[in-house]
Design an enzyme around this catalytic site. Sequence first.
Site, short mmCIF file in Angstrom:
data_model
loop_
_atom_site.label_atom_id
_atom_site.label_comp_id
_atom_site.label_asym_id
_atom_site.label_seq_id
_atom_site.Cartn_x
_atom_site.Cartn_y
_atom_site.Cartn_z
N SER A 161 0.83 -1.20 0.00
CA SER A 161 0.00 0.00 0.00
C SER A 161 0.87 1.25 0.00
O SER A 161 1.69 1.43 -0.90
CB SER A 161 -0.97 -0.05 1.18
OG SER A 161 -2.00 0.90 1.03
N ASP A 256 -10.02 -4.14 -5.07
CA ASP A 256 -9.20 -3.10 -4.45
C ASP A 256 -9.28 -1.82 -5.28
O ASP A 256 -9.03 -1.86 -6.50
CB ASP A 256 -7.74 -3.58 -4.39
CG ASP A 256 -6.81 -2.61 -3.67
OD1 ASP A 256 -7.24 -1.50 -3.33
OD2 ASP A 256 -5.65 -2.97 -3.48
N HIS A 286 -8.07 -5.06 -0.60
CA HIS A 286 -6.87 -4.36 -0.18
C HIS A 286 -6.56 -4.70 1.29
O HIS A 286 -7.46 -4.76 2.12
CB HIS A 286 -7.08 -2.85 -0.31
CG HIS A 286 -5.86 -2.03 -0.09
ND1 HIS A 286 -5.00 -1.69 -1.11
CD2 HIS A 286 -5.34 -1.48 1.03
CE1 HIS A 286 -4.00 -0.96 -0.63
NE2 HIS A 286 -4.18 -0.82 0.67
#
Length: 315
Positions: A161, A256, A286
Site C-alpha cells: 500500500s 481493491d 486491499h
Amino acid sequence: MPLDLDMAELLNRLERAKAPEYPEMGAILARQFVDTNLPVIDVRPQSVHAVKEIQVDGWQGATLNARLYLPSEPIWAKPMPVLLWFHGGGFTIGSLDSYDAVCRTLCAGAEMAVLSVDYRLAPEHKFPTAAMDAFAAYQWLLTHASDYALDAQRIIIGGDSAGGTLSAVTCLQARDAGLPQPVLQLLIYPGTCGFGETAAYKRFGVGFRLTQRVIDWFFEQYLNSEDDRRDFRFAPLYAENHADLAPAWIAIAEYDPLADDGRLYADKLNAAGTPAELVQYDGVIHGFLNFGGVLKRPHELHQGMMAAMRTSTHT
C-alpha cells in the site's frame, strides 16, 4: 471472480462489529486500533534467529526506529541479502508491531534478513517526510549494511500500500541521485496515482474496507495541498522517466480501489524497459497481506513474495 467465501465472511464479521472507520477515530486512535487488532487476524508470528531493535537515519537528521530480523547467525565472510520493508497505512497508521508477523514470515520463509523501518507518519509529519525518510533509510542501508553482515549488493526494497508507494519512490530517487538500484522492488498493491480517477477506484471504492472516504482522509492527513498530488514522490506513476530502475514484482488484489494503480505502474515500467511482473490475487480486498490468520489467500501471496525475493537474490 466472486469474492472469496472466507473474505466475504470476514467482511460480514467486520460489518457486524460496527467498528468506526479511521476518519471517525482520528489518527491516534486509528493507530492504536490497528496495532491491537491487525495481529489478531494475521498469521502467527514465526520464530527467527534474532530480532534487533536498531536506529537508522531519516530525513533532515531525524533518527528512525527500525527492526532487523535475521534468519540465521550472521556470517561476516558471507553477508546475507536483506529486504528493506516499509509498512502500509496511508502514510498515517501502521507500525513495526503491526507488521511484525509479516516480517517474520518473510524472513523465515525467504531465509534472508528483513529491515522494517518506522518512517514518520502524518499528520504530524506532512509530505514529503515519509518519502524522504524512506530514501534516507535506503542510503543508510547502503552505507551500513556491512555493520550487520548484510549484503549491500543484494538489497530488495518492498512494502504494501503506502509502503509500496514509498518503495517505488525510493527506487526513482536512488536512480536520480546516481545510487545503486536494489535487485528488486517488491510492490504490494501500491498506490501510484494522485487523483483516484481509475475504474477500480470508482468500482471498489465503497464496501470493501478501503473506501474512497478513507483514502481521501489518508491523503488529507499527509498532503499539504492539491499540488502535492502531482509530485512523483507521492504518485510515482507521474515520474518523467521509468527507465533504469530495479525489476518489479507487483501484486494487486481484485477487489481493491488501488488495483489499477498497480496495473498502470507495471505497464509504465515495462514500456520504459524496466521488467515488471504483475500478479493479481482474485477474490480478496486491499490489505489482505495481513489476513493470514483467517484467510488462505494471504499465504499464496507470502509464497509469491518469497519466491520473487529468492530469485532476485539467487538464494
